[in-house]
Design a protein around this motif. Structure first.
Motif, mmCIF file in Angstrom:
data_model
loop_
_atom_site.group_PDB
_atom_site.id
_atom_site.type_symbol
_atom_site.label_atom_id
_atom_site.label_comp_id
_atom_site.label_asym_id
_atom_site.label_seq_id
_atom_site.Cartn_x
_atom_site.Cartn_y
_atom_site.Cartn_z
ATOM 1 N N PRO A 24 0.807 -1.223 0.000
ATOM 2 C CA PRO A 24 0.000 0.000 0.000
ATOM 3 C C PRO A 24 0.844 1.280 0.000
ATOM 4 O O PRO A 24 0.478 2.275 -0.627
ATOM 5 C CB PRO A 24 -0.815 -0.096 1.287
ATOM 6 C CG PRO A 24 -0.852 -1.541 1.614
ATOM 7 C CD PRO A 24 0.433 -2.111 1.103
ATOM 8 N N ARG A 25 1.949 1.269 0.687
ATOM 9 C CA ARG A 25 2.780 2.475 0.731
ATOM 10 C C ARG A 25 3.501 2.719 -0.596
ATOM 11 O O ARG A 25 3.686 3.867 -1.005
ATOM 12 C CB ARG A 25 3.768 2.389 1.884
ATOM 13 C CG ARG A 25 3.033 2.502 3.209
ATOM 14 C CD ARG A 25 3.936 2.534 4.361
ATOM 15 N NE ARG A 25 3.139 2.595 5.591
ATOM 16 C CZ ARG A 25 3.660 2.632 6.779
ATOM 17 N NH1 ARG A 25 4.970 2.613 6.929
ATOM 18 N NH2 ARG A 25 2.888 2.701 7.835
ATOM 19 N N LEU A 26 3.909 1.660 -1.273
ATOM 20 C CA LEU A 26 4.505 1.852 -2.595
ATOM 21 C C LEU A 26 3.451 2.299 -3.600
ATOM 22 O O LEU A 26 3.734 3.116 -4.480
ATOM 23 C CB LEU A 26 5.200 0.582 -3.059
ATOM 24 C CG LEU A 26 6.511 0.246 -2.348
ATOM 25 C CD1 LEU A 26 7.109 -1.029 -2.917
ATOM 26 C CD2 LEU A 26 7.506 1.379 -2.451
ATOM 27 N N ALA A 27 2.248 1.772 -3.465
ATOM 28 C CA ALA A 27 1.149 2.226 -4.329
ATOM 29 C C ALA A 27 0.866 3.706 -4.083
ATOM 30 O O ALA A 27 0.618 4.464 -5.027
ATOM 31 C CB ALA A 27 -0.099 1.394 -4.080
ATOM 32 N N ALA A 28 0.928 4.127 -2.822
ATOM 33 C CA ALA A 28 0.744 5.548 -2.510
ATOM 34 C C ALA A 28 1.872 6.382 -3.098
ATOM 35 O O ALA A 28 1.639 7.489 -3.599
ATOM 36 C CB ALA A 28 0.666 5.741 -0.994
ATOM 37 N N ALA A 29 3.092 5.867 -3.035
ATOM 38 C CA ALA A 29 4.233 6.585 -3.614
ATOM 39 C C ALA A 29 4.043 6.777 -5.115
ATOM 40 O O ALA A 29 4.283 7.877 -5.645
ATOM 41 C CB ALA A 29 5.538 5.838 -3.338
ATOM 42 N N ILE A 30 3.603 5.750 -5.783
ATOM 43 C CA ILE A 30 3.382 5.843 -7.227
ATOM 44 C C ILE A 30 2.220 6.781 -7.544
ATOM 45 O O ILE A 30 2.297 7.592 -8.478
ATOM 46 C CB ILE A 30 3.164 4.438 -7.824
ATOM 47 C CG1 ILE A 30 4.466 3.637 -7.714
ATOM 48 C CG2 ILE A 30 2.690 4.510 -9.260
ATOM 49 C CD1 ILE A 30 4.322 2.170 -8.017
ATOM 50 N N ALA A 31 1.147 6.704 -6.746
ATOM 51 C CA ALA A 31 0.000 7.590 -6.971
ATOM 52 C C ALA A 31 0.368 9.047 -6.742
ATOM 53 O O ALA A 31 -0.005 9.925 -7.534
ATOM 54 C CB ALA A 31 -1.156 7.184 -6.059
ATOM 55 N N VAL A 32 1.106 9.320 -5.679
ATOM 56 C CA VAL A 32 1.525 10.702 -5.399
ATOM 57 C C VAL A 32 2.467 11.198 -6.491
ATOM 58 O O VAL A 32 2.369 12.352 -6.931
ATOM 59 C CB VAL A 32 2.180 10.784 -3.997
ATOM 60 C CG1 VAL A 32 2.901 12.094 -3.800
ATOM 61 C CG2 VAL A 32 1.133 10.589 -2.921
ATOM 62 N N ALA A 33 3.358 10.354 -6.960
ATOM 63 C CA ALA A 33 4.260 10.749 -8.046
ATOM 64 C C ALA A 33 3.480 11.022 -9.329
ATOM 65 O O ALA A 33 3.804 11.959 -10.066
ATOM 66 C CB ALA A 33 5.313 9.673 -8.277
ATOM 67 N N ALA A 34 2.441 10.237 -9.608
ATOM 68 C CA ALA A 34 1.628 10.461 -10.808
ATOM 69 C C ALA A 34 0.863 11.777 -10.718
ATOM 70 O O ALA A 34 0.788 12.534 -11.700
ATOM 71 C CB ALA A 34 0.661 9.296 -11.006
ATOM 72 N N VAL A 35 0.305 12.079 -9.549
ATOM 73 C CA VAL A 35 -0.398 13.355 -9.373
ATOM 74 C C VAL A 35 0.586 14.520 -9.485
ATOM 75 O O VAL A 35 0.301 15.536 -10.141
ATOM 76 C CB VAL A 35 -1.147 13.376 -8.022
ATOM 77 C CG1 VAL A 35 -1.659 14.765 -7.692
ATOM 78 C CG2 VAL A 35 -2.291 12.379 -8.038
ATOM 79 N N ALA A 36 1.757 14.377 -8.869
ATOM 80 C CA ALA A 36 2.777 15.426 -8.970
ATOM 81 C C ALA A 36 3.233 15.605 -10.415
ATOM 82 O O ALA A 36 3.487 16.736 -10.855
ATOM 83 C CB ALA A 36 3.962 15.099 -8.068
ATOM 84 N N ALA A 37 3.332 14.516 -11.162
ATOM 85 C CA ALA A 37 3.715 14.618 -12.574
ATOM 86 C C ALA A 37 2.667 15.388 -13.364
ATOM 87 O O ALA A 37 3.010 16.214 -14.216
ATOM 88 C CB ALA A 37 3.913 13.225 -13.167
ATOM 89 N N ALA A 38 1.395 15.139 -13.093
ATOM 90 C CA ALA A 38 0.335 15.875 -13.777
ATOM 91 C C ALA A 38 0.407 17.360 -13.446
ATOM 92 O O ALA A 38 0.262 18.217 -14.328
ATOM 93 C CB ALA A 38 -1.027 15.306 -13.395
ATOM 94 N N VAL A 39 0.654 17.688 -12.183
ATOM 95 C CA VAL A 39 0.763 19.092 -11.782
ATOM 96 C C VAL A 39 1.974 19.748 -12.451
ATOM 97 O O VAL A 39 1.878 20.866 -12.964
ATOM 98 C CB VAL A 39 0.852 19.212 -10.243
ATOM 99 C CG1 VAL A 39 1.232 20.619 -9.815
ATOM 100 C CG2 VAL A 39 -0.468 18.794 -9.608
ATOM 101 N N VAL A 40 3.092 19.060 -12.476
ATOM 102 C CA VAL A 40 4.305 19.615 -13.086
ATOM 103 C C VAL A 40 4.096 19.822 -14.588
ATOM 104 O O VAL A 40 4.538 20.826 -15.142
ATOM 105 C CB VAL A 40 5.521 18.704 -12.804
ATOM 106 C CG1 VAL A 40 6.707 19.079 -13.660
ATOM 107 C CG2 VAL A 40 5.897 18.780 -11.340
ATOM 108 N N LEU A 41 3.404 18.909 -15.253
ATOM 109 C CA LEU A 41 3.139 19.074 -16.683
ATOM 110 C C LEU A 41 2.274 20.287 -16.963
ATOM 111 O O LEU A 41 2.477 20.991 -17.956
ATOM 112 C CB LEU A 41 2.457 17.825 -17.246
ATOM 113 C CG LEU A 41 3.375 16.697 -17.661
ATOM 114 C CD1 LEU A 41 2.559 15.500 -18.118
ATOM 115 C CD2 LEU A 41 4.321 17.120 -18.747
ATOM 116 N N VAL A 42 1.298 20.550 -16.106
ATOM 117 C CA VAL A 42 0.428 21.702 -16.312
ATOM 118 C C VAL A 42 1.163 23.001 -15.986
ATOM 119 O O VAL A 42 1.047 23.990 -16.700
ATOM 120 C CB VAL A 42 -0.861 21.568 -15.469
ATOM 121 C CG1 VAL A 42 -1.663 22.841 -15.485
ATOM 122 C CG2 VAL A 42 -1.704 20.415 -15.996
#
Length: 145
Positions: free
Chosen positions: A88-106
């Motif tokens: 679950p914590r690695l899944a959270a790490a990947i999810a947070v990184a994906a959200v951060a990637a979307a924010v950085v792209l915008v």
């Protein structure tokens, strides 16, 4: 066996996040320069040696910056996953990184600025206005620019 699976997952995530972020940053810059070339006309742009070096440096720099940002965001979850509840914590790490990637792209939106800069630099403002009236290729996603 459980310890091996945990280590493999940790190492895979620790390598996957920065490598994926670097690829994202590199492709973002390549996409920007593709838009510049589209907007300024079909003939090749005359980049001199300094211009080619600057573009290569920007490709690599944006890749490093994206990797650093997304790794820093995912790092606390990865460190917490070493002790227990690895999945679950690695899944959270990947999810947070994906959200951060979307924010950085915008937030990281250099296309219109690059098109205007290079149109002025190469003296092709008329071609840029004809091909890309909004400073980006037609049909491109508005939210991505």
């Amino acid at each position: 066996m459980k310890q091996l699976a945990r280590r493999t997952a940790l190492i895979g995530t620790a390598l996957g996040v920065p490598i994926g972020a670097a690829i994202l940053g590199f492709s973002r810059t390549a996409h920007v320069y593709g838009a510049v070339q589209y907007c300024l006309g079909p003939e090749p742009l005359d980049y001199d040696a300094g211009g080619n070096f600057a573009i290569t440096f920007e490709l690599l720099a944006r890749a490093v910056v994206y990797a650093a940002i997304l790794t820093a965001v995912a790092l606390p979850f990865g460190l917490a996953a070493q002790r227990r509840n690895t999945g679950p914590r690695l899944a959270a790490a990947i999810a947070v990184a994906a959200v951060a990637a979307a924010v950085v792209l915008v937030v990281d939106n250099p296309t219109s600025d690059k098109v205007a800069f290079f149109a002025e630099y190469f003296g092709r403002t008329d071609q840029a206005a004809a091909h890309c009236p909004a400073g980006r290729p037609p049909g491109s996603f508005q939210w991505l620019w």
